[in-house]
Scaffold this motif. Structure first.
Motif, PDB file in Angstrom:
ATOM      1  N   THR A 612      22.809 -79.463  27.459  1.00 49.77           N
ATOM      2  CA  THR A 612      22.750 -78.024  27.204  1.00 49.77           C
ATOM      3  C   THR A 612      22.935 -77.768  25.715  1.00 49.77           C
ATOM      4  O   THR A 612      23.297 -78.656  24.944  1.00 49.77           O
ATOM      5  CB  THR A 612      23.815 -77.254  28.007  1.00 49.77           C
ATOM      6  N   SER A 613      22.724 -76.495  25.321  1.00 47.81           N
ATOM      7  CA  SER A 613      22.735 -76.135  23.911  1.00 47.81           C
ATOM      8  C   SER A 613      24.012 -75.443  23.469  1.00 47.81           C
ATOM      9  O   SER A 613      24.390 -75.531  22.313  1.00 47.81           O
ATOM     10  CB  SER A 613      21.534 -75.231  23.607  1.00 47.81           C
ATOM     11  N   SER A 614      24.657 -74.741  24.390  1.00 47.29           N
ATOM     12  CA  SER A 614      25.829 -73.952  24.014  1.00 47.29           C
ATOM     13  C   SER A 614      26.655 -73.673  25.262  1.00 47.29           C
ATOM     14  O   SER A 614      26.260 -73.997  26.386  1.00 47.29           O
ATOM     15  CB  SER A 614      25.394 -72.631  23.372  1.00 47.29           C
ATOM     16  N   ALA A 620      24.376 -70.951  32.409  1.00 50.41           N
ATOM     17  CA  ALA A 620      23.086 -70.760  33.066  1.00 50.41           C
ATOM     18  C   ALA A 620      22.617 -72.046  33.726  1.00 50.41           C
ATOM     19  O   ALA A 620      22.152 -72.038  34.877  1.00 50.41           O
ATOM     20  CB  ALA A 620      22.055 -70.279  32.045  1.00 50.41           C
ATOM     21  N   MET A 621      22.748 -73.166  33.014  1.00 48.22           N
ATOM     22  CA  MET A 621      22.275 -74.443  33.553  1.00 48.22           C
ATOM     23  C   MET A 621      23.120 -74.877  34.757  1.00 48.22           C
ATOM     24  O   MET A 621      22.594 -75.480  35.701  1.00 48.22           O
ATOM     25  CB  MET A 621      22.302 -75.505  32.473  1.00 48.22           C
ATOM     26  N   SER A 622      24.394 -74.575  34.754  1.00 42.81           N
ATOM     27  CA  SER A 622      25.244 -74.911  35.911  1.00 42.81           C
ATOM     28  C   SER A 622      24.766 -74.174  37.155  1.00 42.81           C
ATOM     29  O   SER A 622      24.746 -74.736  38.257  1.00 42.81           O
ATOM     30  CB  SER A 622      26.704 -74.551  35.621  1.00 42.81           C
ATOM     31  N   ALA A 623      24.389 -72.907  36.984  1.00 48.33           N
ATOM     32  CA  ALA A 623      23.895 -72.136  38.127  1.00 48.33           C
ATOM     33  C   ALA A 623      22.569 -72.684  38.630  1.00 48.33           C
ATOM     34  O   ALA A 623      22.327 -72.781  39.839  1.00 48.33           O
ATOM     35  CB  ALA A 623      23.740 -70.670  37.724  1.00 48.33           C
ATOM     36  N   PRO A 635      27.146 -80.053  26.371  1.00 50.90           N
ATOM     37  CA  PRO A 635      26.683 -79.092  25.354  1.00 50.90           C
ATOM     38  C   PRO A 635      26.526 -79.726  23.974  1.00 50.90           C
ATOM     39  O   PRO A 635      27.139 -79.316  22.991  1.00 50.90           O
ATOM     40  CB  PRO A 635      27.791 -78.030  25.370  1.00 50.90           C
ATOM     41  N   THR A 636      25.692 -80.717  23.912  1.00 47.95           N
ATOM     42  CA  THR A 636      25.462 -81.466  22.671  1.00 47.95           C
ATOM     43  C   THR A 636      24.466 -80.789  21.747  1.00 47.95           C
ATOM     44  O   THR A 636      24.350 -81.152  20.586  1.00 47.95           O
ATOM     45  CB  THR A 636      24.906 -82.855  23.010  1.00 47.95           C
ATOM     46  N   GLY A 637      23.738 -79.808  22.262  1.00 51.83           N
ATOM     47  CA  GLY A 637      22.553 -79.316  21.583  1.00 51.83           C
ATOM     48  C   GLY A 637      21.340 -80.113  22.038  1.00 51.83           C
ATOM     49  O   GLY A 637      21.472 -81.242  22.532  1.00 51.83           O
ATOM     50  N   ASP A 833      25.489 -73.703  19.826  1.00 51.56           N
ATOM     51  CA  ASP A 833      26.797 -74.076  19.290  1.00 51.56           C
ATOM     52  C   ASP A 833      26.652 -74.935  18.045  1.00 51.56           C
ATOM     53  O   ASP A 833      27.599 -75.076  17.269  1.00 51.56           O
ATOM     54  CB  ASP A 833      27.604 -74.857  20.339  1.00 51.56           C
ATOM     55  N   HIS A 834      25.482 -75.553  17.899  1.00 53.46           N
ATOM     56  CA  HIS A 834      25.241 -76.448  16.769  1.00 53.46           C
ATOM     57  C   HIS A 834      23.948 -76.028  16.075  1.00 53.46           C
ATOM     58  O   HIS A 834      22.905 -75.906  16.725  1.00 53.46           O
ATOM     59  CB  HIS A 834      25.099 -77.895  17.232  1.00 53.46           C
ATOM     60  N   LEU A 835      24.017 -75.804  14.774  1.00 56.95           N
ATOM     61  CA  LEU A 835      22.823 -75.521  13.987  1.00 56.95           C
ATOM     62  C   LEU A 835      22.658 -76.643  12.963  1.00 56.95           C
ATOM     63  O   LEU A 835      22.768 -76.452  11.757  1.00 56.95           O
ATOM     64  CB  LEU A 835      22.932 -74.155  13.305  1.00 56.95           C
ATOM     65  N   ASP A 836      22.429 -77.851  13.512  1.00 62.53           N
ATOM     66  CA  ASP A 836      22.262 -79.030  12.666  1.00 62.53           C
ATOM     67  C   ASP A 836      21.229 -79.948  13.304  1.00 62.53           C
ATOM     68  O   ASP A 836      20.612 -79.597  14.314  1.00 62.53           O
ATOM     69  CB  ASP A 836      23.607 -79.762  12.489  1.00 62.53           C
ATOM     70  N   ASP A 837      21.026 -81.122  12.720  1.00 60.10           N
ATOM     71  CA  ASP A 837      20.058 -82.073  13.275  1.00 60.10           C
ATOM     72  C   ASP A 837      20.774 -83.296  13.844  1.00 60.10           C
ATOM     73  O   ASP A 837      20.292 -84.418  13.747  1.00 60.10           O
ATOM     74  CB  ASP A 837      19.027 -82.487  12.215  1.00 60.10           C
ATOM     75  N   GLU A 838      21.928 -83.054  14.487  1.00 57.97           N
ATOM     76  CA  GLU A 838      22.751 -84.143  14.993  1.00 57.97           C
ATOM     77  C   GLU A 838      22.813 -84.180  16.524  1.00 57.97           C
ATOM     78  O   GLU A 838      23.632 -84.906  17.094  1.00 57.97           O
ATOM     79  CB  GLU A 838      24.171 -84.012  14.434  1.00 57.97           C
ATOM     80  N   ALA A 839      22.001 -83.394  17.204  1.00 57.41           N
ATOM     81  CA  ALA A 839      22.077 -83.351  18.662  1.00 57.41           C
ATOM     82  C   ALA A 839      21.781 -84.713  19.285  1.00 57.41           C
ATOM     83  O   ALA A 839      22.461 -85.141  20.229  1.00 57.41           O
ATOM     84  CB  ALA A 839      21.120 -82.297  19.215  1.00 57.41           C
ATOM     85  N   SER A 840      20.764 -85.400  18.789  1.00 58.31           N
ATOM     86  CA  SER A 840      20.414 -86.714  19.346  1.00 58.31           C
ATOM     87  C   SER A 840      21.577 -87.687  19.202  1.00 58.31           C
ATOM     88  O   SER A 840      21.879 -88.453  20.125  1.00 58.31           O
ATOM     89  CB  SER A 840      19.177 -87.271  18.634  1.00 58.31           C
TER      90      SER A 840
END
Length: 855
Positions: A612-614, A620-623, A635-637, A833-840
């Motif tokens: 998930t992103s945030s 929403a994804m849990s539902a 919630p890694t992004g 929650d993250h505005l970077d390029d570190e999600a991966s």
């Protein structure tokens, strides 16, 4: 003679309503009504009150009436049924349900497809032609089988001056390019004929220009009617029958073959023969050779034995449709013209074969026209798809079917050596050009299967086959998994490795401690790195690696992305998903049937984790993914968003190349993306721009020095927006051309969508977004529903009408105020929650933590 189908249908439905009413009073009480209809025709029931009839009523009455007619023999019909029909097959019910739609005949005295074309509307699939014959046709003197009308001597071409030919050439290219093999083929044909070329697809700018000097006309018109649809359009609309009548021969040729040698010998041979029409070879799908030796049958003998009608089209020999030549008697035949003009889209490719390929031969032979073929015998199976093809090439056959190489329908061994085998028979063939085309357009998984069939040292043939579901489950229970084996199945819809999966792969691409397994489908994927292997997902090698993969990364869920059921207790299935949802989906959808709910629960319970992103996205994804719970959400992004924010020089080479290609295509224009979401109704549910709206969009783009880029949802098949907007000069941004949407985001200047998650992804760019929510009330309440009220969470106009959209587009590139920028920023942080390029990197850490423990 033609009949009024609508008038018949109205009378028939009234009869069905009356019959259904009588049957409700007791079984067989409607028999008297049906017997009278068979004897006297449809009764006049117009004075009766109208009754609504169901599809079940219509079918039940049709079966009852056809059964009462008593002309279908169960055993005869069953023996003519493809496959292994049950011994107790109900022939009447089978014929009425779907047999007639597949142009199977009820008995040898009635030709469904001939009658359908001759007296009814071949585009209307409501009315069983045999039903019409029983109630109307036979009483009106209509024939059930064709009457031989042509009694003239077979036609001969003039010796002097040389025969004039027109060639109607049907082309198609999945990438919209004019392939060199097609240019070579057209060039050779142009030595013998005036070539008129039609591509049944949109061609890239300048591609048709490559045919300058070779053709008398060239067009690109997307349609869904296959090759015969192109022949139809050329003959009827683009070239015209009046023009075609001036030629001695009219050729129908498509681009399904590679040209191996000049066509001089074939044209010289056929020009010397008297016939009304000819082709390269004759095919009979059920013919496996004569006698114990499986010998071919001379064409003369086949002609003498040709039946007038058969029970199933596969029994009828037909002349291959990829290269046909018709002389003046056939070109002047109004029945043949009518059949070519009336070509319609078909639901399956086999119906194309039955109706238009076999149907052409059956009609012309039935009328008494004389045919001939360059290959002078009927060979077992299909001579263009069997092992004998290479023998025919050595004997002078100038063409090679591309599909033989990648489809290999008869499992010819050693097809991987096709280039050597072709050169041995045709030394001048340009096999390198053919191979480049093959690798670009052929389904890669099928090509892999074809090439895996080999001859062993002892002379036997090895035909590797994947495990079925039952055997896969058994193997899965017995096979150990390795935590450091990470499997990356491609998207089940567009067969790409893009988005979250690609970004995660790039993060570990050069990590030697992880074995990366790319599992492909039809698209060829060539990615390298440390300890990387690639196999088709449905191949034995692909299954071998999937069974041993401890970590499996999917885009939608295990049931959709994996063709075989993996044990989710011994494999960690990580659902990377494909966006941040605005619309409800899964178990959170507005409407979910009990059956679908059960399927979803089974599918969702198979995921070890969902990305998930945030925190808001996690709710929403849990539902949506119940019974997966909140702790199962990571919630890694989203990994794919790394490609939006990362410095360009750190992107993979192929993504940088795609960026440059897109910039060149834009040529300095602003790019406005149009990315609609999926709708259950597809074409019927999508917005249909009228002419004035299309004109406005075209003029707006010119004023703004902009271009619209269209990319429809991966599961959409209607392509409504592409058909409407591409002719205006919009560019095609489909996954075939640009697999990685994040690259397009980097270049785009604005985005139009409706309820797609791309609206949220695009927020990362800080650029303008617009929601074209023309069906907001319907969509939010009855189709899917929405997790959020769009006006509350989007820093942009929510356009309910085209007028609203036009207003938003006019203001799209105006400078934004500080208040508007502030609103954009805080609404963006709702979803990220993250505005970077570190999600991966964060996802990789979470996955490794499942099996690496820090003491």
């Amino acid at each position: 003679m033609t009949t009024d189908v609508e008038e018949f249908w109205a009378a028939w439905t009234r009869l069905v309503g009356e019959w259904a009413g009588r049957e409700s009073a007791g079984p067989t009480t409607g028999d008297v009504l049906l017997r009278a209809a068979l004897r006297d025709g449809l009764p006049d029931l117009s004075a009766q009150p109208s009754v609504d009839v169901t599809a079940a009523d219509l079918l039940a009455c049709e079966i009852a009436l056809v059964r009462m007619a008593g002309e279908i023999d169960d055993e005869v019909y069953r023996l003519a049924t493809p496959g292994r029909p049950p011994r107790n097959l109900d022939a009447v019910a089978d014929f009425c349900r779907h047999g007639w739609r597949n142009v199977r005949n009820p008995h040898p005295g009635f030709d469904v497809w001939w009658y359908w074309n001759e007296y009814l509307d071949p585009a209307d699939e409501r009315l069983n032609p045999y039903l019409h014959y029983l109630l109307v046709g036979r009483r009106a003197g209509l024939r059930g089988v064709p009457l031989r009308t042509h009694h003239e001597r077979p036609a001969a071409l003039p010796a002097s001056p040389p025969a004039r030919r027109a060639c109607l050439f049907a082309g198609f290219d999945v990438d919209g390019v004019m392939d060199p093999y097609v240019i070579a083929y057209v060039r050779e044909l142009s030595r013998f004929a005036d070539v008129y070329y039609l591509a049944a697809c949109r061609m890239n700018d300048g591609e048709l220009d490559k045919l300058d000097g070779l053709v008398a006309g060239a067009w690109a018109v997307p349609h869904d009617r296959y090759d015969f649809g192109s022949y139809s359009m050329l003959a009827k609309d683009l070239v015209g029958w009046d023009a075609l009548e001036e030629y001695d021969e009219v050729l129908l040729v498509n681009d399904s073959c590679y040209l191996l040698r000049p066509l001089d010998d074939m044209f010289a041979s056929m020009a010397s023969r008297e016939c009304d029409w000819w082709g390269v070879q004759l095919t009979s799908r059920w013919f496996d050779g004569a006698g114990d030796s499986r010998a071919p049958i001379p064409i003369e003998q086949v002609r003498e034995q040709m039946p007038r009608t058969v029970m199933h089209p596969d029994e009828y020999p037909h002349v291959g449709s990829y290269f046909l030549a018709f002389r003046k008697p056939v070109v002047s035949d109004l029945g043949w013209r009518k059949r070519l003009e009336n070509v319609q889209p078909q639901r399956t490719k086999i119906r194309i074969v039955y109706k238009y390929e076999t149907g052409t031969t059956q009609y012309l032979v039935g009328q008494g026209y004389h045919f001939d073929t360059f290959v002078d015998a009927l060979h077992p199976y299909h001579p263009m798809y069997s092992a004998g093809t290479f023998d025919r090439i050595a004997e002078g056959l100038p063409l090679l079917k591309r599909q033989l190489i990648w489809e290999n329908p008869y499992s010819v061994p050693d097809m991987r050596d096709w280039k050597d085998r072709v050169l041995a028979a045709a030394p001048t063939a340009d096999v390198e050009t053919m191979e480049r085309n093959l690798l670009r357009v052929a389904p890669d998984d099928r090509l892999h299967r074809s090439f895996s069939i080999v001859t062993r040292e002892d002379g036997t043939v090895e035909r590797p086959a994947p495990l079925n579901d039952k055997r896969f489950r058994v193997a899965d229970n017995r096979t150990p998994t390795f935590d450091h084996w990470w499997a990356f199945p491609v998207c089940a819809y567009d067969h790409t490795l893009a988005g979250n999966e690609r970004a995660l792969f790039e993060q570990v691409r050069n990590d030697p401690s992880i074995k990366k397994i790319i599992l492909t489908r039809s698209r060829r994927i060539e990615l390298t790195g440390e300890n990387v292997v690639t196999f088709p997902i449905d191949s034995p090698e692909g299954q071998h690696h999937l069974l041993r993969s401890g970590q499996i990364f999917v885009k939608h869920g295990p049931a959709i992305n994996l063709p075989n059921p993996v044990d989710t207790t011994t494999h960690n299935v990580i659902n990377l998903w494909h966006g941040i949802p605005l619309k409800r989906f899964g178990l959170a959808s507005a409407r979910v049937s009990d059956r679908l709910r059960e399927v979803m629960i089974r599918n969702h319970s198979g995921s070890r984790a969902v990305i998930t992103s945030s925190r808001m996205d996690t709710l929403a994804m849990s539902a949506a993914f119940f019974p997966a719970s909140y702790p199962d959400m990571w919630p890694t992004g989203l990994p794919r968003n790394d490609f939006i924010l990362r410095e360009e020089e750190r992107l993979p080479n192929d993504l940088r190349e795609a960026l440059e290609r897109l910039r060149e295509e834009l040529a300095g224009r602003r790019l406005v993306l149009f990315l609609p979401t999926f709708r259950e109704g597809q074409g019927e549910s999508q917005y249909h721009f009228d002419e004035s709206e299309l004109t406005w969009l075209e003029e707006w783009a010119e004023r703004q020095h902009a271009v619209i880029g269209v990319r429809e949802h991966m599961a959409d098949r209607a392509r409504t927006y592409s058909r409407a907007l591409l002719p205006l000069g919009a560019i095609d941004l489909s996954s075939r051309r640009y697999p990685d949407l994040e690259i397009i985001y980097r270049v785009a200047d604005a985005l139009i969508s409706d309820y797609s998650s791309c609206l949220v992804d695009f927020l990362m760019t800080g650029k303008p977004i617009m929601s074209f929510a023309y069906d907001y009330d319907r969509y939010s309440s009855s189709e899917r529903g929405l997790f959020h009220e769009l006006d509350r969470v989007l820093p942009s106009p929510v356009c309910r009408t085209f007028k609203d959209l036009a207003t938003a587009l006019d203001a799209a590139f105006e400078p934004r105020s500080s208040e508007e920028l502030e609103e954009y920023d805080w609404k963006r942080r709702i979803f990220f929650d993250h505005l970077d390029d570190e999600a991966s990197r964060r996802v990789v850490q979470k996955v490794k933590a499942l099996y690496l423990h820090d003491d």
